[in-house]
Design an enzyme around this catalytic site. Structure first.
Site, PDB file in Angstrom:
ATOM      1  N   LYS A   1       0.816  -1.215   0.000  1.00  0.00           N
ATOM      2  CA  LYS A   1       0.000   0.000   0.000  1.00  0.00           C
ATOM      3  C   LYS A   1       0.850   1.267   0.000  1.00  0.00           C
ATOM      4  O   LYS A   1       0.436   2.282  -0.543  1.00  0.00           O
ATOM      5  CB  LYS A   1      -0.942   0.013   1.201  1.00  0.00           C
ATOM      6  CG  LYS A   1      -2.092  -0.971   1.074  1.00  0.00           C
ATOM      7  CD  LYS A   1      -3.229  -0.600   2.010  1.00  0.00           C
ATOM      8  CE  LYS A   1      -4.370  -1.596   1.889  1.00  0.00           C
ATOM      9  NZ  LYS A   1      -5.422  -1.359   2.874  1.00  0.00           N
TER      10      LYS A   1
ATOM     11  N   LYS B   1      -7.689 -10.657  -7.363  1.00  0.00           N
ATOM     12  CA  LYS B   1      -8.865 -10.726  -6.490  1.00  0.00           C
ATOM     13  C   LYS B   1      -9.962  -9.783  -6.963  1.00  0.00           C
ATOM     14  O   LYS B   1      -9.655  -8.694  -7.437  1.00  0.00           O
ATOM     15  CB  LYS B   1      -8.456 -10.308  -5.068  1.00  0.00           C
ATOM     16  CG  LYS B   1      -8.536 -11.427  -4.057  1.00  0.00           C
ATOM     17  CD  LYS B   1      -8.084 -10.964  -2.696  1.00  0.00           C
ATOM     18  CE  LYS B   1      -9.251 -10.706  -1.776  1.00  0.00           C
ATOM     19  NZ  LYS B   1      -8.851 -10.606  -0.361  1.00  0.00           N
TER      20      LYS B   1
ATOM     21  N   LYS C   1     -13.088  -3.850  -4.952  1.00  0.00           N
ATOM     22  CA  LYS C   1     -13.876  -2.624  -5.138  1.00  0.00           C
ATOM     23  C   LYS C   1     -13.054  -1.542  -5.820  1.00  0.00           C
ATOM     24  O   LYS C   1     -13.600  -0.581  -6.348  1.00  0.00           O
ATOM     25  CB  LYS C   1     -14.409  -2.115  -3.800  1.00  0.00           C
ATOM     26  CG  LYS C   1     -13.327  -1.997  -2.735  1.00  0.00           C
ATOM     27  CD  LYS C   1     -13.371  -0.700  -1.976  1.00  0.00           C
ATOM     28  CE  LYS C   1     -12.204  -0.600  -1.031  1.00  0.00           C
ATOM     29  NZ  LYS C   1     -11.005   0.005  -1.621  1.00  0.00           N
TER      30      LYS C   1
END
Ligand code: TRP
Length: 330
Positions: free
Chosen positions: A111, A194, A197
């Protein structure tokens, strides 16, 4: 009977991956355990969130839990920031967590990206807050996806460090629960990624707010391959494998049975059958979510009640922690 705690971030559109990979498994646990389901708004803001969106997503996530069948009378549904003991315990745990342990966290590295100097402190401390979420309730079981296993290991280490420091087996070691056929629901456009969203392609995911047409259309356009028949091969046919896992999870039937049923079919038969199944299973959830979203007063009352119940446990544990650490309670 143990105590289950799990968390999910309130960051926009929940999708089929959240449902099959997390929420559906949470349902089955309600029968066996005392369950606490936390909407982790404090974790969400480790990446900047538009305030109005965060508020909306928090209610939407609660609505999704209820619509999927989590019973707010049995399980406590609440948002993390409504129980301040999460943050309070996190600070104390910060003081027992060596930097070396945090430096190993792969999610932070991903991240933070290349410009690690610009990453915020909250993102770095994210796993300690997650440990606090679990330990403040002395949770014994934590349902998580594969990608959260490392964070759970850290929570166990932190529990051990705290117990050793104060010479008492205070926090139990939380056990991960990794469940279900479809804990990894992959993107409909790329079977190696994966379902997420944050994928820029809306076609890559089935949102829990998609209508029947959108669901049918997305499965129709889902990526497949040129091989004949429908066979399960994670390596060579990741997209088809993903669709088979979704089919099995939605129908509650073993994957091998679905494979056999469609072994000689083409995608022209398999995809519409999958779309129909998904529509049948998701339509009642979608409808219930819409109904709930139109009644924010009810959602807020569920969250208030959940927070009160969670807080009763959290304050008593926090008081014990303060006593152990030597903090004056006046
Ligand atoms: N980090 C988890 C995720 O992104 C969410 C989470 C926060 C969580 N606190 C938790 C999961 C406590 C389980 C237990 O999926």
């Amino acid at each position: 009977m143990g105590r289950v705690l799990s968390g999910i971030q309130p960051t926009g559109n929940l999708h089929l991956g959240n449902y099959l990979g997390a929420i559906k498994n949470w349902l089955t646990m309600q029968q066996l355990h005392e369950c606490l389901y936390c909407i982790v708004d404090l974790h969400a803001i480790t990446v900047f969130q538009n305030p109005a969106e965060l508020l909306k997503s928090t209610r939407e996530t609660a609505a999704a839990f209820i619509a999927c069948g989590i019973d707010p009378k049995k399980s406590a549904i609440f948002n993390q920031s409504a129980v301040p003991e999460h943050s309070e315990l996190a600070w104390i745990l910060n003081c027992h967590t060596p930097l070396g342990w945090l430096n190993r966290m792969t999610q932070f590295k991903e991240k933070a990206g290349k410009h690690r100097e610009n990453a915020v402190l909250g993102l770095y401390a994210y796993p300690v807050l997650m440990a606090a979420d679990i330990l403040i309730y002395k949770a014994t079981h934590v349902p998580v996806g594969e990608d959260q296993k490392q964070h759970l290991e850290l929570a166990r280490d932190i529990a051990g460090a705290f117990n050793r420091a104060y010479g008492r087996e205070f926090f139990p070691q939380p056990e991960p629960l990794i469940l279900g056929e479809a804990t990894r629901v992959m993107s409909l456009r790329d079977g190696t990624k994966k379902m997420s969203k944050s994928d820029p392609s809306d076609q890559s995911r089935i949102a829990l707010t998609d209508d029947a047409d959108a669901i049918a259309n997305k499965f129709k356009k889902a990526k497949t391959d040129m091989e004949p028949g429908i066979t399960y091969d994670e390596e060579k046919r990741p997209e088809v494998a993903n669709l088979l896992r979704i089919f099995a999870a939605l129908s509650g039937r073993p994957r091998a049975e679905i494979e056999k049923e469609f072994a000689n079919s083409g995608f022209g038969q398999f995809k519409p059958a999958l779309a129909e199944l998904a529509i049948t299973k998701l339509a009642p959830i979608t409808a219930e979510m819409r109904r709930l979203m139109a009644d924010p007063g009810y959602i807020d009352s569920v969250l208030r009640d959940g927070a009160e119940r969670a807080r009763a446990i959290a304050t008593s544990h926090m008081n014990e922690v303060k006593d152990m650490v030597g903090m004056l309670r006046v």
